[in-house]
Design an enzyme around this catalytic site. Sequence first.
Site, short mmCIF file in Angstrom:
data_model
loop_
_atom_site.label_atom_id
_atom_site.label_comp_id
_atom_site.label_asym_id
_atom_site.label_seq_id
_atom_site.Cartn_x
_atom_site.Cartn_y
_atom_site.Cartn_z
CB SER D 258 -0.83 0.21 1.24
OG SER D 258 -1.33 1.26 1.69
NE ARG D 298 -23.09 -6.13 -44.83
CZ ARG D 298 -22.78 -6.09 -45.85
NH1 ARG D 298 -21.91 -4.83 -46.06
NH2 ARG D 298 -22.82 -6.86 -46.77
#
Lengths: 383, 383, 383, 383
Positions: D258, D298
Amino acid sequence: MAAIVADTAYLQAMLDTEAALARAQTRAGLVPADHADAIVRACRASRFDIDELGRKAAAAGNPVVPLVEQLREAVGDAAAEHVHAGATSQDILDTATMLIARQALTAIVGDIDTAGDAAARLASGHRRTVMAGRTLLQQALPTTFGAKAAGWLSGLDDAAELLGSLRDRRLAVQLGGGAGTLASLHPHGPKVVALLAEELGLAASTVPWHTNRSRIGELAGALGVAAGALAKPARDVTLLAQAEVGEVREGVAGRGGSSAMPHKRNPVAAIATLANTAQVPGLVATVLAAAAGHEHERAAGGWHAEWHPLRELFVSVGSAAAWLGDCLVHLEVDPTRMRANIGADLEQYLEPAPFLASTGDIVTAAVRRHAARREGPSREDPA
Amino acid sequence: MAAIVADTAYLQAMLDTEAALARAQTRAGLVPADHADAIVRACRASRFDIDELGRKAAAAGNPVVPLVEQLREAVGDAAAEHVHAGATSQDILDTATMLIARQALTAIVGDIDTAGDAAARLASGHRRTVMAGRTLLQQALPTTFGAKAAGWLSGLDDAAELLGSLRDRRLAVQLGGGAGTLASLHPHGPKVVALLAEELGLAASTVPWHTNRSRIGELAGALGVAAGALAKPARDVTLLAQAEVGEVREGVAGRGGSSAMPHKRNPVAAIATLANTAQVPGLVATVLAAAAGHEHERAAGGWHAEWHPLRELFVSVGSAAAWLGDCLVHLEVDPTRMRANIGADLEQYLEPAPFLASTGDIVTAAVRRHAARREGPSREDPA
Amino acid sequence: MAAIVADTAYLQAMLDTEAALARAQTRAGLVPADHADAIVRACRASRFDIDELGRKAAAAGNPVVPLVEQLREAVGDAAAEHVHAGATSQDILDTATMLIARQALTAIVGDIDTAGDAAARLASGHRRTVMAGRTLLQQALPTTFGAKAAGWLSGLDDAAELLGSLRDRRLAVQLGGGAGTLASLHPHGPKVVALLAEELGLAASTVPWHTNRSRIGELAGALGVAAGALAKPARDVTLLAQAEVGEVREGVAGRGGSSAMPHKRNPVAAIATLANTAQVPGLVATVLAAAAGHEHERAAGGWHAEWHPLRELFVSVGSAAAWLGDCLVHLEVDPTRMRANIGADLEQYLEPAPFLASTGDIVTAAVRRHAARREGPSREDPA
Amino acid sequence: MAAIVADTAYLQAMLDTEAALARAQTRAGLVPADHADAIVRACRASRFDIDELGRKAAAAGNPVVPLVEQLREAVGDAAAEHVHAGATSQDILDTATMLIARQALTAIVGDIDTAGDAAARLASGHRRTVMAGRTLLQQALPTTFGAKAAGWLSGLDDAAELLGSLRDRRLAVQLGGGAGTLASLHPHGPKVVALLAEELGLAASTVPWHTNRSRIGELAGALGVAAGALAKPARDVTLLAQAEVGEVREGVAGRGGSSAMPHKRNPVAAIATLANTAQVPGLVATVLAAAAGHEHERAAGGWHAEWHPLRELFVSVGSAAAWLGDCLVHLEVDPTRMRANIGADLEQYLEPAPFLASTGDIVTAAVRRHAARREGPSREDPA
């Protein structure tokens, strides 16, 4: 937008936060000015190896851990203890995210406004261009193209207003330290928060928001609303551009060709808008779902899960806004075809035509609001 | 919440809209007062057969078509022509949705505030209750349970404020007629819109929003933010209630038993909160996605796709708020266990303990904001 | 579908599971036959007060706790100890969900097949019906309506096959007891699992799947695929039914009227299909997200979060399938209009017309596959 | 995974498709061998300027249009007419996506199997390691860590099997030409499809699937299931690694530090797994929602909307699988702590301990299945 959310932009935003933190602590009397100066000087993204940071970030779980390490080395032993003082990784990353968000929102609002300006021109210019109003994809009653564009404009202004308001009110610095207690800055915590906010032009939040993700959620929600407002005109353009309708077409020459069908002229900008906005609802859901997973004083996963979709949201909505602006700015409208397409069932409503006057009022209202918003109090990025 | 969003509640809200429309047109001089009175009298849900309306709605595509038909029959021939005058189905259904939203938001804000009151009491009462602050599910630094509860409170107040603000600012009548042109009310359209808004206590919108779903999207987004704020304390409660942690437990006797393990005491209210909030992100995505599908002057599916998830959002967030209130109001806190759980690595931070004072400031800030909001200008349902 | 997933249906499915568990244990020599008989006799939903169960379920966290209590009372003291023996709440609820899923999938596959049959008829019947092929909503090259319907059919068959296969392969009993160890049935656990599976016509799973939600996730994913397959033809129908295109229209008289525009004929069934399928992606996301939250041996929220969206998925996909069947069965096709709409750019491809033969092959392939699947090995509900 | 889905990988996959198409047509007697050879030789990604292709793709609406143009230039006039013969952009991009999917799935299955191997070792090795079974985050009944790991393994094997099966059965070439009619290849269409499939080691599909997105939807759904299976053990690891539980810890030294709290050891790999899997449900929803928008022959947007989330799904699930493998391979288990954590309520179940034998059976079943799958018929990438 790609540049605004690039890795280097995030890196610089994190460095800007570290620099502002040092300056704020100098102003609070906690850090000697020359040490803060050294830190500020070191906070330039170009001095860092972004690939190495990325590798170390994977091991540390976030990029701030290695960044602080390298920043401490860069400033020398004396200033090192003042680097990142009182902060935790999430303070830096959340604040950097707010800085990025401010730039991204400014850019997005700008692009939405470009689209809005075009919509306003279309609305005014086609105030009396009669066309079929269509509901459920069936011809319903006559309307004008001006009214349709006014509807688009109304959505775009809602979106720009919402995003601009969020940018101006809800972007705040994050500063809480290791467990969000502000303990290591005590009793100067609230003052440092306020000064940091001042340095960065963001709001101050006395209560750290490490695990209260309302700001992030509101941001995501607003981008979701914007996506809808951008998609709506794009969807209409694709429908109006159908060969059988033929009422508009995208006006950029040489664009929208097909690999197999040279006669085609596809509404490429509208389609790109739709492809981008389609990404958004799922991303908003991801951000909102992450908010539930911010355990205790910092999340084990929930926080980390926000980073990517937030960036993606900026890119998707930003791209969509740019594409829609392009689409509307160059849109070619065919009033003759619009008139010709009106079906026999609708002829009865054309003479007299109260809709011409009533939609004129709608156009006026929408355009006036847009103009007022555009000339309103400056919403420019204050930084 | 089930009652607020029940089919009969929607039916009554649609009838309230039709009644208010008649009254508004009387005030505008368009409908004789006795006809409006007849319409108002007929607009009582109990007079309608909701099952039959449902069946006919399926054939018509929405419930307003058969409702108007039956309403016209009910008022007699003379008044029939003034029923639904100038309106289209979406006008009625969207406005009714706003009326339902107002009630639902008021109820939800009320339940969030109940949870917030409990969080505020926990924050104040445990201002000096020391416990381990945990990040990434690891012990990080000491904090207080007061600070944790203040964090919960902060999220709940954000959510209540956001929802209350939306309720007060963004709920508007819808009135545009067939293609959103206001043609059949011309030249009285804007005036009727304003009067209808006045009748119903909603905002007026000169530009119809049939296909601009910003209001709906903002509503969904705000409910999504609220879900996150509700889930966060619930998640923490489930974690703090683990046998190995044992720092809180739900305080309702006889609840949370197991079919196979009688010794268990499950945190039922927190779990129910989480199960409800988990529904929300997906529902928000559904509502936001629908906004892109509002073709032309009215959607072929996109509008219809909003109805259900919006209702579900009210139910999920409303249930979650009620459950969380229940959870926090009855929460039993064990300060001794909290102190005992603090690991050796954190002992060094306990004496001196600047975090006690600094988190005290955080608690004070959060509790003061809550109190100010609770005593602030009335946000009661104006209707 | 509403009946299949009604509260009473879930109640009966839970009772069926308890009854089958008693029978299975009798077959395994663990429970006297007369006690099992008493349990089986008591397991009728009509004997239980579903509202009371609902209230108690809220307190207990799930409905099985009060159900078992009442069932024990109903069977008398002697048999009471054998009620629910070796089981935990999740065993009963998960298995009941599988029973409901089997019925729901059978109904959905049936409705998809009805739509598929109609698509197959359209494909065969319009094998030589020439129309414009459209890509990106622009006319591209000629095709046939038969080929378009064959494309629809292909998606519907994929969906029906996927759902049918899941139903036949992946629905399994759940039996693990309190912590999923099968301890209280030891050493008979695996045998009881096998016998329970036999009793219910479900697969056996030696490893309890309390927290491995693959089956549930696959189910949700498959329903998501089905929604796409159902939405595609519906979307096409709404587009083909546009006045300016006019190539199809929904053929149910008296449906699709408008409250304001009597001349309209809206494609109500297609729109209802789309409104239902639009619910699905968000629900699938909710189910999939829940899978990540199955902590340890049973979830604190993640499991409970699955129940509602799974039921909603059955309803949405089931309704969509029924609506699409209705739409396609009654679809009116206008070959003359199809021919007339073909634009000048496409005329060059009409003579000679190799696409007629090549799409004929596509039609044949799709229709043959459908016929083979329909006449294939029976996939009827084995129970 | 980043390399598998990189822009250059997609480019090469498109070129592989064009090359295979040329070879297939030579084998069908449609293209002279030397022209096909020229095309094959030109199909190397390194010969193309990917940035320029990107810019031109934006104008054309997809990358295949400029790619074909440049490929034609590269092969010279004689062979140019045979480049891309009979194909449309979507044929190339969809087939390329299938090639990428095959590689991505092979890599993902490999990483899931690495995690599965580790889970199998943990299951076997801790077959008699007693620990508390926990339901709803409360201690419920004793179990073994072996049984818990067997549950993880069971989910991982389900996921690997599902993805492997999709890879082997559902990846198919796309070839339909401009409007999906196969007209320009007539009468050789079906044969060229079959040969193309053979060239690429993919399945053939006689019916083009341009607008039937079942394959894509199934892929997304399966990746969604895999994400759940990967998240489950990661979630458990974060919970078991809590200081107050302390039963496991991630075993990679120097990781998980950390920036503010040097004593911490965060479960970085598990958290990274969760952050990645959290992306998935929203992305699946995006892909599924896109399927509804494939209009006519399409899509105008729906197809384009798939590209990005599909790639993101591969990255998210691939990263999650790699992180979880890392996590489980290095997991340190503390049997002493597991035994010590067992609460008083559970002591009664420890002697005698039928769960030791019954969970032993579960471990055996899960490990055997895994071993059988790992030694089963080769599922290696056939290409």
